[in-house]
Design a protein around this motif. Structure first.
Motif, PDB file in Angstrom:
ATOM      1  N   LEU A   1      34.682  46.515  41.555  1.00 53.11           N
ATOM      2  CA  LEU A   1      36.775  46.250  41.058  1.00 53.11           C
ATOM      3  C   LEU A   1      37.645  46.828  42.096  1.00 53.11           C
ATOM      4  O   LEU A   1      38.513  46.048  42.155  1.00 53.11           O
ATOM      5  CB  LEU A   1      36.331  47.671  40.089  1.00 53.11           C
ATOM      6  CG  LEU A   1      35.974  47.083  38.543  1.00 53.11           C
ATOM      7  CD1 LEU A   1      35.914  48.347  37.228  1.00 53.11           C
ATOM      8  CD2 LEU A   1      36.983  46.318  37.812  1.00 53.11           C
ATOM      9  N   GLY A   2      37.155  47.545  42.451  1.00 49.88           N
ATOM     10  CA  GLY A   2      37.937  47.490  43.854  1.00 49.88           C
ATOM     11  C   GLY A   2      38.520  47.434  45.006  1.00 49.88           C
ATOM     12  O   GLY A   2      39.302  47.109  46.137  1.00 49.88           O
TER      13      GLY A   2
ATOM     14  N   GLY B   1      39.420  39.678  49.366  1.00 51.97           N
ATOM     15  CA  GLY B   1      39.528  38.882  49.870  1.00 51.97           C
ATOM     16  C   GLY B   1      40.267  37.659  49.436  1.00 51.97           C
ATOM     17  O   GLY B   1      40.106  36.909  50.676  1.00 51.97           O
ATOM     18  N   ASP B   2      41.661  38.468  48.599  1.00 51.11           N
ATOM     19  CA  ASP B   2      42.073  37.163  48.174  1.00 51.11           C
ATOM     20  C   ASP B   2      43.482  37.597  49.107  1.00 51.11           C
ATOM     21  O   ASP B   2      44.412  36.803  49.546  1.00 51.11           O
ATOM     22  CB  ASP B   2      42.568  37.077  46.790  1.00 51.11           C
ATOM     23  CG  ASP B   2      41.945  36.559  46.058  1.00 51.11           C
ATOM     24  OD1 ASP B   2      40.758  35.772  46.044  1.00 51.11           O
ATOM     25  OD2 ASP B   2      41.916  36.789  44.781  1.00 51.11           O
ATOM     26  N   LYS B   3      43.633  39.058  50.230  1.00 49.29           N
ATOM     27  CA  LYS B   3      44.644  39.461  50.930  1.00 49.29           C
ATOM     28  C   LYS B   3      44.271  38.821  52.042  1.00 49.29           C
ATOM     29  O   LYS B   3      45.284  38.511  52.735  1.00 49.29           O
ATOM     30  CB  LYS B   3      44.716  40.369  50.405  1.00 49.29           C
ATOM     31  CG  LYS B   3      46.353  41.169  50.878  1.00 49.29           C
ATOM     32  CD  LYS B   3      46.523  42.647  50.672  1.00 49.29           C
ATOM     33  CE  LYS B   3      47.240  43.226  51.259  1.00 49.29           C
ATOM     34  NZ  LYS B   3      49.064  42.724  51.236  1.00 49.29           N
TER      35      LYS B   3
ATOM     36  N   LEU C   1      48.681  43.688  43.624  1.00 49.90           N
ATOM     37  CA  LEU C   1      46.848  42.635  43.289  1.00 49.90           C
ATOM     38  C   LEU C   1      45.654  42.722  42.265  1.00 49.90           C
ATOM     39  O   LEU C   1      45.829  42.249  41.685  1.00 49.90           O
ATOM     40  CB  LEU C   1      46.049  42.774  45.057  1.00 49.90           C
ATOM     41  CG  LEU C   1      44.928  41.891  44.760  1.00 49.90           C
ATOM     42  CD1 LEU C   1      45.581  40.568  45.569  1.00 49.90           C
ATOM     43  CD2 LEU C   1      43.782  42.031  46.632  1.00 49.90           C
ATOM     44  N   MET C   2      46.309  44.638  42.502  1.00 47.84           N
ATOM     45  CA  MET C   2      45.008  44.995  41.183  1.00 47.84           C
ATOM     46  C   MET C   2      45.634  44.384  39.780  1.00 47.84           C
ATOM     47  O   MET C   2      45.502  44.111  38.982  1.00 47.84           O
ATOM     48  CB  MET C   2      44.638  46.401  41.512  1.00 47.84           C
ATOM     49  CG  MET C   2      43.784  46.929  42.148  1.00 47.84           C
ATOM     50  SD  MET C   2      42.786  46.006  42.941  1.00 47.84           S
ATOM     51  CE  MET C   2      41.585  46.357  41.025  1.00 47.84           C
TER      52      MET C   2
ATOM     53  N   GLY D   1      38.409  36.735  44.604  1.00 48.93           N
ATOM     54  CA  GLY D   1      38.463  37.260  44.656  1.00 48.93           C
ATOM     55  C   GLY D   1      38.000  38.220  43.567  1.00 48.93           C
ATOM     56  O   GLY D   1      37.499  38.737  43.055  1.00 48.93           O
ATOM     57  N   ARG D   2      39.008  37.967  42.804  1.00 47.65           N
ATOM     58  CA  ARG D   2      40.322  38.308  41.238  1.00 47.65           C
ATOM     59  C   ARG D   2      39.391  38.088  40.745  1.00 47.65           C
ATOM     60  O   ARG D   2      38.633  38.364  39.225  1.00 47.65           O
ATOM     61  CB  ARG D   2      41.563  38.538  40.986  1.00 47.65           C
ATOM     62  CG  ARG D   2      42.094  39.295  42.536  1.00 47.65           C
ATOM     63  CD  ARG D   2      43.466  39.029  42.315  1.00 47.65           C
ATOM     64  NE  ARG D   2      44.266  38.078  43.002  1.00 47.65           N
ATOM     65  CZ  ARG D   2      44.880  37.417  42.972  1.00 47.65           C
ATOM     66  NH1 ARG D   2      45.461  37.278  42.633  1.00 47.65           N
ATOM     67  NH2 ARG D   2      44.680  36.075  44.210  1.00 47.65           N
ATOM     68  N   ILE D   3      39.105  36.313  40.404  1.00 49.71           N
ATOM     69  CA  ILE D   3      38.187  36.064  39.474  1.00 49.71           C
ATOM     70  C   ILE D   3      36.780  36.397  40.072  1.00 49.71           C
ATOM     71  O   ILE D   3      36.314  37.041  38.542  1.00 49.71           O
ATOM     72  CB  ILE D   3      38.547  34.172  39.389  1.00 49.71           C
ATOM     73  CG1 ILE D   3      39.582  33.841  39.123  1.00 49.71           C
ATOM     74  CG2 ILE D   3      37.323  33.403  39.220  1.00 49.71           C
ATOM     75  CD1 ILE D   3      39.765  32.564  39.597  1.00 49.71           C
ATOM     76  N   ASN D   4      36.188  36.073  40.480  1.00 51.27           N
ATOM     77  CA  ASN D   4      35.124  37.089  41.078  1.00 51.27           C
ATOM     78  C   ASN D   4      34.890  38.280  40.245  1.00 51.27           C
ATOM     79  O   ASN D   4      33.545  39.164  39.755  1.00 51.27           O
ATOM     80  CB  ASN D   4      34.343  37.417  42.212  1.00 51.27           C
ATOM     81  CG  ASN D   4      32.913  37.069  42.878  1.00 51.27           C
ATOM     82  OD1 ASN D   4      32.323  36.172  41.816  1.00 51.27           O
ATOM     83  ND2 ASN D   4      32.427  37.522  43.771  1.00 51.27           N
ATOM     84  N   THR D   5      36.101  39.436  40.680  1.00 42.65           N
ATOM     85  CA  THR D   5      36.144  40.898  40.293  1.00 42.65           C
ATOM     86  C   THR D   5      36.064  40.526  38.611  1.00 42.65           C
ATOM     87  O   THR D   5      35.160  41.021  37.765  1.00 42.65           O
ATOM     88  CB  THR D   5      37.037  41.039  40.239  1.00 42.65           C
ATOM     89  OG1 THR D   5      37.414  41.573  41.862  1.00 42.65           O
ATOM     90  CG2 THR D   5      37.106  42.509  39.843  1.00 42.65           C
TER      91      THR D   5
END
Length: 396
Positions: A71-72, A77-79, A206-207, A343-347
């Motif tokens: 989550l955190g 990784g997208d940034k 980002l979150m 990265g966020r998709i992976n999250t």
């Protein structure tokens, strides 16, 4: 392995996914994720040395840390460039593993285990890194190859930890893991390419964008839901298998029960084939096929698995191949949704999968305790059937 440092990449350009990079990412994924499974064969030794609380709290803290890390940490990784994130996490992981090896009491070990879980999400940086570097036409196959490394890391972690722990004690496992993490960090620094920073969003923005991805990409939620249901079926089975085979008519000891994990190698090795099919045809039929194999596995378990070791082996092959084929296909689907947000998709994807796994483990153990093996097989089959329905109801 000898490798020269990867050349820098000009701003805005994404380097090619070379064979050396692919191998490195596979080893990093497997070596990093292994850290959350090393403690499982050591629980008896930990209980003898540090008390019953260690056997309960250490694996719980490790998995909780891994979930928090997904989550955190994975979204950043997208940034920031993933190469630096992977190297940094692996070096920090080695240091915390040393703390675990030297832990004087259960409090220190549990705290270190939580941080080990957080930092082991370097594995979840490696997989979207492969998706980022791979060409569109071969993304599924490339992701499948890296996932093979991750799945084999899960498989071999328990076996290696059990042998080392039995011969040299539980502390030796953490020392060895620390050395491996440093070697992986060095390999990452030498072989992974430099990539430019992709986004200028702050961490909070980002979150928040993670939730926006769920809202704007319903296919992400559907893929994650179908895989979470399959993972629920998978965990319902595996959490009850040891209890089944240790009782009559099998009478296997824990080591014998653990050998079923080696059968899962077939499921790991099928990952590149599933990715190749998803590239050349479509991910959807692979997910459907994986769900059908999982349903078939529970049919075999329910009809014959209560009395036959051969049937259990056949069922394990079916469920591992089915789950892992669907996983690679679903990952191929979701990584194609938004190139700059993997990265966020992976999250989102793996958070929901972990929730499904936790639900499956809880329901599976309770069902087996209350109603026995046939009821457990029915529950697992229902989870897999629900995953199939979710996939079939989606518009092509």
């Amino acid at each position: 392995m000898t490798a020269s440092p990867a050349p820098p990449v000009t701003a805005g350009r994404v380097p090619a996914l070379t064979a050396a990079t692919r191998i490195s990412l596979s080893l990093i994924a497997g070596g990093a994720v292994a850290n959350i499974y090393y403690n499982q064969p050591l629980l008896g030794l930990l209980e003898q040395d540090l008390g019953h609380a260690a056997a309960v709290l250490v694996p719980t803290a490790t998995l909780a840390g891994y979930g928090l890390g997904i989550l955190g940490l994975v979204p950043i990784g997208d940034k920031y460039p993933r190469r630096g994130l992977i190297v940094g996490q692996l070096v920090a992981l080695a240091l915390v593993l040393v703390v675990a090896a030297l832990a004087p009491d259960v409090t220190v070990l549990v705290g270190a285990s939580f941080v080990i879980g957080v930092l082991s999400t370097a594995a979840q940086q490696a997989v979207p890194f492969a998706a980022e570097l791979a060409p569109d036409a071969s993304r599924g196959r490339m992701v499948g190859q890296v996932m093979t490394g991750l799945l084999l890391g899960i498989l071999l972690a328990r076996t290696a930890s059990g042998f080392v722990g039995a011969g040299f004690g539980w502390r030796a496992v953490f020392w060895a893991a620390a050395g491996l993490s440093l070697l992986l960090a060095l390999m990452a620094a030498l072989t992974l390419p430099h990539t430019p920073s992709a986004r200028h969003l702050g961490y909070g923005a980002l979150m928040r964008s993670v939730l926006e991805l769920v809202r704007t990409h319903p296919a992400l939620l559907r893929a994650a839901l179908s895989q979470a249901l399959l993972f629920a079926a998978f965990n319902a089975f595996w959490t009850s298998l040891a209890l089944l085979v240790q009782g009559p008519p099998f009478g296997l000891d824990p080591a014998g029960a653990g050998l079923f994990g080696l059968v899962g190698a077939a499921g790991a090795l099928v990952a590149p084939l599933a990715g190749r099919f998803a590239d050349s045809r479509s991910p959807r039929p692979v997910v459907v096929g994986g769900a059908l194999l999982t349903i078939a596995a529970f049919a075999v378990f329910g009809l014959f698995g209560g009395t036959s070791l051969v049937a259990l082996v056949v069922g394990v092959l079916l469920i591992d191949i089915g789950i892992n084929a669907a996983l690679i296909a679903n990952q191929t689907r979701v990584y194609a949704l938004a190139a700059g947000a993997r990265g966020r998709i992976n999250t989102v994807f793996f958070t929901l999968i972990f929730v499904g796994g936790a639900v499956g483990a809880s329901v599976g153990t309770r069902t087996f305790a209350a109603a026995g093996w046939p009821a457990l097989c029915l529950v697992g089959g229902l989870f897999a059937t629900a995953a199939l329905v979710v996939t079939l109801l989606e518009r092509r």
